[in-house]
Scaffold this active site. Structure first.
Site, PDB file in Angstrom:
ATOM      1  N   CYS A 167      32.396  39.708  37.432  1.00  0.00           N
ATOM      2  CA  CYS A 167      31.084  40.082  36.896  1.00  0.00           C
ATOM      3  C   CYS A 167      30.993  41.578  36.651  1.00  0.00           C
ATOM      4  CB  CYS A 167      29.970  39.630  37.836  1.00  0.00           C
ATOM      5  SG  CYS A 167      30.168  40.190  39.546  1.00  0.00           S
ATOM      6  N   HIS A 465      26.663  40.806  43.418  1.00  0.00           N
ATOM      7  CA  HIS A 465      26.882  40.272  42.063  1.00  0.00           C
ATOM      8  C   HIS A 465      26.298  41.265  41.053  1.00  0.00           C
ATOM      9  CE1 HIS A 465      27.325  37.452  38.799  1.00  0.00           C
ATOM     10  NE2 HIS A 465      26.018  37.476  38.546  1.00  0.00           N
TER      11      HIS A 465
END
Length: 511
Positions: A167, A465
């Site tokens: 990510c 994340h």
């Protein structure tokens, strides 16, 4: 766009010809000789406020100079004059149409004037507008269909597959894809690469990604090839664990920078070989080869010195940071200037106390504030010839087209303990960098920026994340969460935590 401007300009030319344009452009825009430069220095200021600002306009109907905005507009409206010349870039403006206009005859005159200016100053030609080559003209005529980009158009938006804790890479790619100058460069296919090395060239891969993003397809893309190339050229990022998005951003710029220079060197080398073979090994060919070797030598020097590089990465992202060290004994100043790609800003309390910053402006003010180096930080003063206490202050000498800010949310407390700083830092949509410039009053240019991308880290330092917000159109923001793309409001963007902030310059000056 019409080749002869608008109807108002055609009426102006019919009544007054192009002589006034030719003279004004030669003396106050291009400045073809020393006499013209002196006249511009003495006379070219706003008749209302006396400003010598970035954009001064000359009325082509009468003798009047006015700065951008109310002054030139008020004059043109009051006198019922339509046509003015913007002097910084030599562009025609029609007040009746409320728009800039294009005239091929004026462009030919302006081109001649700028060649005279370049010859008189012994310099290369400055910025010129794009004029299609015969080949490009034929392609445009053969393909009359055009894609109309509407406000709700999704072209340019594609999700990116998470191929295993990637990510961090997906967010940086989304920010780069939505960098206007970078997309313009790659979509116009201006990168040239030697065919043998293109498979290992990161710039070629990024160019392919731009084509994929704007192909119209909506299926998520996999960046496995990009990741493989980054691993090969930035070994410290190799591996399957989560990486820092900021570190990946800097590494990507570095590899792109090096590959741009290598591609340029290889193309120059290929051209040298072609010239040598076409000359049949004659004396002329030998001379040409020597010149190209010199060019290659310069390219190698540039690769080690970003300040001298003109690759697309440095054109967009490189600014100059000024550091002033002031001796507290004799007040002598030692100045150093270094290139930067981004600015890293502390969020916690400083060693010398002070409040915790709450806004991006607070962070920048603290970054550019004079810092006393103390007893343990004495520096040898070249004037005093001894070690003296001093202060150190950063300021921005020049700004890049894209200003990138790294909010330092990850702290290394000790060798084994890291922590995340979740301090709320508010950041604006529009940012004026003038207060942080080395020269605030005499600096040339406009230092206003607009936010266009934000990278956020969600969660803890151990299980986090990355997501990104990017501006797709003027007033349209989207949230990029790996393969999921959703619309977002400006409030969502501004309320987000913020880890990397990307701002684009509103007005670009051509050198």
């Amino acid at each position: 766009m019409a080749e002869t401007g608008c109807k108002h300009f055609q009426a102006y030319v019919k009544e007054q010809s192009l002589d006034t344009f030719r003279i004004i452009d030669a003396y106050f825009s291009a400045c073809v000789n020393k006499d013209a430069r002196e006249k511009k220095a003495l006379s070219c200021c706003c008749f209302e406020c006396g400003s010598y600002g970035l954009q001064v306009y000359a009325c082509l109907h009468c003798i009047y100079f006015g700065c951008r905005g109310a002054h030139i507009a008020t004059h043109l409206r009051a006198k019922k004059h339509s046509i003015a010349l913007e002097l910084s870039h030599g562009t025609l403006y029609c007040n009746s149409c409320r728009d800039f206009i294009y005239d091929s005859r004026c462009r030919e005159i302006a081109t001649i004037n700028r060649r005279l200016e370049a010859k008189d100053l012994c310099k290369s030609l400055s910025w010129q507008p794009w004029i299609p080559t015969p080949k490009e003209t034929n392609l445009l005529l053969a393909n009359p269909r055009r894609r109309h980009v509407r406000a709700n158009e999704t072209i340019g938006l594609r999700g990116l597959t998470n191929i295993g804790s990637t990510c961090f890479m997906n967010c940086i790619v989304q920010a780069l894809i939505h960098t206007p100058l970078l997309s313009e460069y790659f979509l116009s296919e201006r990168h040239e690469c030697n065919a043998k090395s293109s498979l290992n060239c990161l710039v070629c891969e990024v160019s392919r990604l731009f084509q994929e993003f704007y192909s119209g397809s909506r299926s998520p893309l996999s960046l496995d090839r990009l990741l493989h190339l980054i691993w090969n050229h930035a070994k410290h990022l190799a591996g399957y664990e989560q990486q820092d998005a900021h570190e990946f951003f800097i590494a990507t710029l570095d590899v792109l920078h090096r590959h741009c220079i290598r591609a340029k060197t290889e193309c120059e080398s290929a051209n040298k070989q072609n010239n040598a073979s076409s000359s049949g090994g004659s004396g002329t060919g030998g001379g040409s080869g020597s010149g190209n070797q010199h060019a290659n030598s310069n390219a190698n020097v540039n690769s080690n010195c970003p300040t001298q590089c003109n690759c697309i990465i440095d054109q967009i992202f490189t600014g100059m940071l000024q550091s002033d060290v002031v001796c507290q004994e004799c007040k002598g100043v030692s100045t150093t200037i270094d290139p930067f790609w981004d600015i890293s800003l502390d969020l916690g309390e400083t060693a010398h106390g002070g409040t915790t910053p709450k806004t991006l402006i607070d962070c920048l003010e603290r970054y550019t504030r004079a810092e006393h180096l103390g007893e343990n930080g004495k520096i040898k003063c070249s004037t005093c010839k001894s070690y003296q206490e001093s202060t150190k202050q950063f300021s921005l000498r020049t700004l890049p087209s894209v200003a990138s800010f790294h909010l330092k949310r990850f702290e290394h407390v000790s060798l084994s303990i890291d922590k995340k700083v979740s301090t709320v830092i508010s950041f604006p949509v529009e940012l004026d960098m003038t207060p942080f410039m080395s020269e605030k009053t005499n600096a040339y240019g406009d230092f206003r920026y607009s936010l266009y991308a934000v990278v956020n880290h969600m969660g803890t330092i151990d299980s986090g994340h990355y997501i990104a917000y990017v501006r797709h159109h003027k007033d349209t923001w989207v949230k990029c969460d790996d393969h999921i793309i959703t619309t977002a409001t400006l409030k969502q963007v501004l309320d987000s935590e913020g880890y990397l902030l990307f701002y684009h310059k509103n007005i670009l000056e051509y050198e």
